[in-house]
Enzyme design. Structure first.
Site, PDB file in Angstrom:
ATOM      1  N   ARG A 110       0.713  -1.224   0.023  1.00 51.12           N
ATOM      2  CA  ARG A 110      -0.152   0.135  -0.084  1.00 51.12           C
ATOM      3  C   ARG A 110       0.881   1.180  -0.003  1.00 51.12           C
ATOM      4  O   ARG A 110       0.492   2.059   0.715  1.00 51.12           O
ATOM      5  CB  ARG A 110      -1.037  -0.090   1.241  1.00 51.12           C
TER       6      ARG A 110
ATOM      7  N   SER B 152     -10.718  -1.770   4.078  1.00 52.12           N
ATOM      8  CA  SER B 152      -9.595  -2.057   5.415  1.00 52.12           C
ATOM      9  C   SER B 152      -9.115  -0.723   5.726  1.00 52.12           C
ATOM     10  O   SER B 152      -8.454  -0.139   4.807  1.00 52.12           O
ATOM     11  CB  SER B 152      -8.702  -2.784   4.895  1.00 52.12           C
TER      12      SER B 152
ATOM     13  N   GLU C 186      -4.385   2.460   6.738  1.00 53.76           N
ATOM     14  CA  GLU C 186      -4.284   2.304   5.184  1.00 53.76           C
ATOM     15  C   GLU C 186      -5.174   3.332   4.687  1.00 53.76           C
ATOM     16  O   GLU C 186      -4.587   4.116   3.582  1.00 53.76           O
ATOM     17  CB  GLU C 186      -4.943   0.932   4.891  1.00 53.76           C
TER      18      GLU C 186
HETATM   19  C1  LIG Z   1     -15.500  -1.394   0.310  1.00 54.02           C
HETATM   20  C2  LIG Z   1     -14.252  -1.183   0.113  1.00 54.02           C
HETATM   21  C3  LIG Z   1     -13.162  -2.127  -0.178  1.00 54.02           C
HETATM   22  C4  LIG Z   1     -11.802  -1.682  -0.695  1.00 54.02           C
HETATM   23  N1  LIG Z   1     -10.867  -2.731  -0.798  1.00 54.02           N
HETATM   24  C5  LIG Z   1      -9.838  -2.875  -1.084  1.00 54.02           C
HETATM   25  C6  LIG Z   1      -9.042  -3.753  -1.678  1.00 54.02           C
HETATM   26  O1  LIG Z   1      -9.162  -4.729  -1.601  1.00 54.02           O
HETATM   27  N2  LIG Z   1      -7.530  -3.358  -1.907  1.00 54.02           N
HETATM   28  C7  LIG Z   1      -7.143  -2.218  -1.847  1.00 54.02           C
HETATM   29  O2  LIG Z   1      -5.869  -1.927  -2.095  1.00 54.02           O
HETATM   30  N3  LIG Z   1      -7.916  -0.888  -1.527  1.00 54.02           N
HETATM   31  C8  LIG Z   1      -9.330  -1.247  -1.282  1.00 54.02           C
HETATM   32  N4  LIG Z   1      -9.898  -0.288  -0.870  1.00 54.02           N
HETATM   33  C9  LIG Z   1      -9.333   1.020  -0.949  1.00 54.02           C
HETATM   34  C10 LIG Z   1      -9.787   1.917  -2.187  1.00 54.02           C
HETATM   35  O3  LIG Z   1     -10.746   1.388  -3.094  1.00 54.02           O
HETATM   36  C11 LIG Z   1      -8.307   2.068  -2.938  1.00 54.02           C
HETATM   37  O4  LIG Z   1      -7.333   2.695  -2.103  1.00 54.02           O
HETATM   38  C12 LIG Z   1      -8.535   2.967  -4.478  1.00 54.02           C
HETATM   39  O5  LIG Z   1      -7.454   2.742  -5.175  1.00 54.02           O
HETATM   40  C13 LIG Z   1      -8.787   4.311  -4.145  1.00 54.02           C
HETATM   41  O6  LIG Z   1      -9.302   5.009  -5.227  1.00 54.02           O
HETATM   42  P1  LIG Z   1     -10.021   6.220  -5.122  1.00 54.02           P
HETATM   43  O7  LIG Z   1     -10.068   6.509  -6.673  1.00 54.02           O
HETATM   44  O8  LIG Z   1     -11.111   6.213  -4.512  1.00 54.02           O
HETATM   45  O9  LIG Z   1      -9.282   6.885  -4.423  1.00 54.02           O
HETATM   46  P2  LIG Z   1      -9.251   8.171  -3.402  1.00 54.02           P
HETATM   47  O10 LIG Z   1      -9.860   7.640  -2.268  1.00 54.02           O
HETATM   48  O11 LIG Z   1     -10.094   9.505  -4.227  1.00 54.02           O
HETATM   49  O12 LIG Z   1      -7.735   8.846  -3.168  1.00 54.02           O
HETATM   50  C14 LIG Z   1      -6.968   8.113  -2.666  1.00 54.02           C
HETATM   51  C15 LIG Z   1      -5.560   8.625  -2.495  1.00 54.02           C
HETATM   52  O13 LIG Z   1      -4.912   8.525  -3.898  1.00 54.02           O
HETATM   53  C16 LIG Z   1      -4.757   9.880  -4.478  1.00 54.02           C
HETATM   54  N5  LIG Z   1      -5.360  10.044  -5.894  1.00 54.02           N
HETATM   55  C17 LIG Z   1      -6.490   9.619  -6.259  1.00 54.02           C
HETATM   56  N6  LIG Z   1      -6.415   9.707  -7.683  1.00 54.02           N
HETATM   57  C18 LIG Z   1      -5.206  10.308  -8.077  1.00 54.02           C
HETATM   58  C19 LIG Z   1      -4.770  10.837  -9.401  1.00 54.02           C
HETATM   59  N7  LIG Z   1      -5.185  10.355 -10.232  1.00 54.02           N
HETATM   60  N8  LIG Z   1      -3.670  11.134  -9.309  1.00 54.02           N
HETATM   61  C20 LIG Z   1      -2.855  11.340  -7.980  1.00 54.02           C
HETATM   62  N9  LIG Z   1      -3.390  10.981  -6.873  1.00 54.02           N
HETATM   63  C21 LIG Z   1      -4.614  10.563  -6.641  1.00 54.02           C
HETATM   64  C22 LIG Z   1      -5.573  10.732  -3.521  1.00 54.02           C
HETATM   65  O14 LIG Z   1      -4.945  12.183  -3.528  1.00 54.02           O
HETATM   66  C23 LIG Z   1      -5.577   9.961  -2.261  1.00 54.02           C
HETATM   67  O15 LIG Z   1      -4.285  10.467  -1.504  1.00 54.02           O
HETATM   68  C24 LIG Z   1     -11.292  -0.520  -0.755  1.00 54.02           C
HETATM   69  C25 LIG Z   1     -12.256   0.531  -0.367  1.00 54.02           C
HETATM   70  C26 LIG Z   1     -13.553   0.356   0.168  1.00 54.02           C
HETATM   71  C27 LIG Z   1     -14.534   1.583   0.537  1.00 54.02           C
END
Ligand SMILES: Cc1cc2nc3c(=O)[nH]c(=O)nc-3n(C[C@H](O)[C@H](O)[C@H](O)COP(=O)(O)OP(=O)(O)OC[C@H]3O[C@@H](n4cnc5c(N)ncnc54)[C@H](O)[C@@H]3O)c2cc1C
Length: 339
Positions: free
Chosen positions: A164, A238, A335
């Site tokens: 991560r 998580s 995380e």
């Molecule tokens: C129900 C649930 C289950 C999940 N399961 C998993 C799992 O199995 N494995 C896992 O690894 N994660 C999991 N996650 C966490 C999450 O889905 C991931 O971390 C995902 O990649 C976040 O994507 P996002 O677009 O929502 O990012 P955001 O939450 O919008 O941003 C996360 C971070 O990335 C940065 N960011 C976002 N987009 C960009 C971009 N284009 N350029 C630069 N920085 C950027 C943001 O500034 C922030 O720091 C889960 C979340 C939920 C709610």
């Protein structure tokens, strides 16, 4: 690009925090980056890149500019003898991307099916599930540097990928927007069933040689049985990382807690402890503190019990971290990202 002021972010974070941002800029095409640079908005306070908001805990008010890339595109770049090079834009929903690749017979993403969020965020956290991480399939990442105005491709081996973790959380944090990601995906399907629970679930389906679609469907079913659906219960998945400790520490813990759950990592000198087990054994599973609680099916997940704020989430997270430290002498790390 579209600029909105005093923008409510409740529908832009899966925890469902009722946050407001001074400015919300929707980036509809890669051409918008230059307009954003010229606009001067980025010199007017801090900025945050927000994808689907599935891994962030927002404050009540974000005094700055939220930049939200929504451009979607998936294209095949080159086909070489062994693999396909596929490029996807930042705003493409991750889950859609995985399904699209499976439908096109581009393989390697099956175990990552069903993870919420966008393609642009996948390299930031190096998303992972069921024994696979984004780093295993990312070839390179294209970003815009909002401090210098330059754009750049960065290769996988320079991304400092870890558990991560990536360079986008350290040197490049708060200065770049990932605009597209290039993946190397296999031409033939080989199931990745090293993760025991996944292998057992595939086995239960009674299929000897599962297809990529069957593996992805099994992954999604497993996820749905453990994790809350953000459409009905707010969460960030998580919430804590599984702490990695020296194997000596693990053996010490086992003397006192023989059923402690752990997985070997690397060359066996270290062990990954199941954070959910540690939290559950501090008595937190199902409990609440104000409007935020610990999910009753999985202690690793914090949930919005209705109208919770970012500071309530922080308080509960800290209480859990303190209890785990006091009981097991193990440091838990979040995380989810506090903005
Ligand atoms: C129900 C649930 C289950 C999940 N399961 C998993 C799992 O199995 N494995 C896992 O690894 N994660 C999991 N996650 C966490 C999450 O889905 C991931 O971390 C995902 O990649 C976040 O994507 P996002 O677009 O929502 O990012 P955001 O939450 O919008 O941003 C996360 C971070 O990335 C940065 N960011 C976002 N987009 C960009 C971009 N284009 N350029 C630069 N920085 C950027 C943001 O500034 C922030 O720091 C889960 C979340 C939920 C709610």
């Amino acid at each position: 690009m579209k600029i909105q002021t005093n923008f409510n972010l409740k529908n832009h974070n899966t925890f469902g925090i009722n946050a407001v941002a001074d400015r919300f800029v929707t980036m509809e095409s890669p051409d918008d980056y230059e307009d954003l640079m010229r606009s001067g908005l980025l010199h007017d306070g801090p900025f945050l890149v927000l994808g689907a908001g599935s891994n962030v805990i927002l404050p009540d008010h974000y005094h700055g500019t939220v930049v939200h890339p929504v451009h979607r595109n998936i294209r095949q770049i080159v086909v070489d003898r062994n693999c396909n090079f596929i490029e996807a834009s930042a705003g493409t929903p991750w889950s859609f991307f995985v399904d699209y690749c499976i439908a096109n017979e581009w393989y390697g993403l099956e175990n990552l099916a069903g993870i919420p969020g966008t393609v642009g965020a996948a390299p930031v956290q190096n998303v992972g599930a069921y024994g696979i991480e984004a780093k295993d399939v990312i070839e390179s990442v294209h970003y815009f540097d909002l401090l210098t105005g330059q754009q750049c491709w960065i290769k996988n081996d320079a991304c400092q990928f870890g558990y991560r973790h990536s360079i986008f959380k350290t040197e490049l944090a708060n200065r770049v927007i990932v605009d597209r990601v290039r993946f190397h995906l296999a031409k033939g399907f080989t199931p990745q069933l090293g993760y025991k629970a996944l292998a057992a679930a595939v086995d239960q389906r009674g299929v000897v040689a599962p297809t990529a679609r069957q593996v992805a469907d099994t992954v999604v079913a497993l996820r749905n049985s453990k994790l809350p659906d953000p459409a009905s219960i707010g969460s960030a998945g998580s919430f804590f990382k599984n702490p990695v400790v020296p194997s000596g520490k693990y053996h010490e813990l086992r003397l006192q807690f023989p059923d402690v759950v752990a997985f070997p990592v690397g060359d066996g000198k270290e062990v990954k402890l199941a954070a959910g087990w540690l939290i559950e054994h501090c008595g937190w599973k199902g409990r609440s503190m104000g409007n935020v609680g610990v999910y009753d099916k999985q202690a690793l997940v914090l949930v919005n019990r209705g109208g919770c704020t970012g500071s309530e989430v922080r308080q509960l997270a800290q209480a859990i971290i303190n209890d785990v430290k006091n009981k097991f002498d193990v440091a838990l790390d979040c995380e989810a990202i506090f903005v």
